[in-house]
Design a protein around this motif. Sequence first.
Motif, short mmCIF file in Angstrom:
data_model
loop_
_atom_site.label_atom_id
_atom_site.label_comp_id
_atom_site.label_asym_id
_atom_site.label_seq_id
_atom_site.Cartn_x
_atom_site.Cartn_y
_atom_site.Cartn_z
N GLU A 248 13.98 27.57 22.27
CA GLU A 248 14.52 27.14 23.56
C GLU A 248 14.84 25.65 23.53
O GLU A 248 15.86 25.21 24.09
CB GLU A 248 13.52 27.46 24.67
N ALA A 249 13.99 24.86 22.86
CA ALA A 249 14.28 23.44 22.71
C ALA A 249 15.54 23.23 21.86
O ALA A 249 16.37 22.36 22.14
CB ALA A 249 13.08 22.72 22.09
N HIS A 250 15.67 24.06 20.83
CA HIS A 250 16.87 23.97 19.97
C HIS A 250 18.13 24.34 20.76
O HIS A 250 19.19 23.73 20.56
CB HIS A 250 16.70 24.88 18.77
N ALA A 252 18.59 23.86 23.96
CA ALA A 252 18.91 22.72 24.81
C ALA A 252 19.57 21.61 24.00
O ALA A 252 20.53 20.97 24.44
CB ALA A 252 17.65 22.21 25.49
N SER A 253 19.06 21.39 22.78
CA SER A 253 19.66 20.37 21.91
C SER A 253 21.08 20.77 21.50
O SER A 253 21.98 19.92 21.42
CB SER A 253 18.78 20.18 20.67
#
Length: 486
Positions: A248-250, A252-253
């Motif tokens: 999920e962080a990836h 967003a990135s």
Amino acid sequence: MLRASGGSEKTATRKAIQGPQRPILALFLLSLLSACATYHPQPLSPEGSAAAFQARSLDDPKLRVFLSDYGHSPAHWPKRHWGLHDLVLLALYESPELAVQRARWQVVRANVITAGQRPNPSIGFLSQHHSIAPEGVLPWTLGFSFDIPIETDGKRGDRVQGALALADAARFQVGETAWQVRVLVRQRFLDLWAAIEQAKLLKTEVALRKRMLKLVEQRFAVGESSAFAVNSIQLELQRAQMTLAAAEAHAASARAALAQALGLPLGAIADVHFDFTDMNQSPAGRHPPLATLERAALRHRLDLQAALARYAAAEDTLKLEIAKQYPDIHLGPGYEWEEGDNKWALGLTITLPILNQNQGPIAAAKGQVAAAAATFTALQARVIGQVSQSAAGYRGALQTLRTARVLLEVQRKNQQLLERRYASGETDSLALLGGHLAYLVAERDLLVASYQAQQALGALENAVQQPLAPVLYGKEALSDRAREHS
């Protein structure tokens, strides 16, 4: 010889001096008035440009006109669904890198004007005072002379042709930058698609492992399972949850990276719905012959076109240096008023090519021609190698994709078998969930293979510098006609 006395002498003196000065002053004033360009300061404001960047959005009316000009007239504005082609046009509209290349192109185009300018004539003034002069004669010599340069042997035309060739090279560089913008947008769009799909699969995996943990805990409570089994499943659940958080962080990135590729602030695409049809459409198992791809690359690659233009500019420079062996001519008409005597003159100046015949610049220009030819040949060989390598990579990625599809089909059949056995009571819920996990792993493998195939397709498109998806999907034939770039 001018002779006068008293008031008549002063009058004659004033008229004699004013006579030659009037045309001189008129010419001098005309030369000043001809310089009509003026400077207007345009200071840059970092705060203002940053604020303008942050204010960019997808509801810009000019953007709608831009999309319509390229045949993408949206029914509703602002658009809520953006596909790959729409995003590429958006990036071309907003791209700072493309704006830089366009500005550089304008600079090179201005050099064409400079190359075509004819040399200005010059004017010289003469004023001499005589210490010894006959009585009643003004002790002055006044005059002026012109220097009118005349270029020979077509030097101006050679300069213009060389500048035009460099302008063509700069124009091709604009097209090259536009293509690289597309490449970057496609890659960032692909990364975002893969990150979102990966997160979806991981959410499903976390949900399945939670159900498995609950079942094993229930069995452990009644003594039908061990603590080791509970701990093992709990550990796998924690790993899946950590992987999901990272995915999920990836994602967003990846969205932020896409915004950067589009030349927009992140907030401009925060609520945008993306159409991933192009990414979900798996590459087919067909591809054009290698010879066709190589021929298309040699015709379409803009860096090759720019290299050819630079070679033409080098040849024009050589022609110019060879033409400089023949000296230019300087005409020098002039006028002189000396103690009442009007003198007219016509001078002619020619540089004598005795000590050198411009051998050094000619040799350097020949070297530049040879270097430009070698650069083009090396680039052409590199392009052919890139096409061959990317075509081989694409074929390998297609083979991997086919294998992943076969394995997914095997897992689908196994899952159907487990469901039938579960329905007949031959197996339990834990085994059924295990089958779901196995199928999920096969789906993740297929996602990785699809991502790699799309990457390989992008590399092949970049080697040819032409979108190939319609060709590979059988919608149109690969054209051998060179594209126009302006």
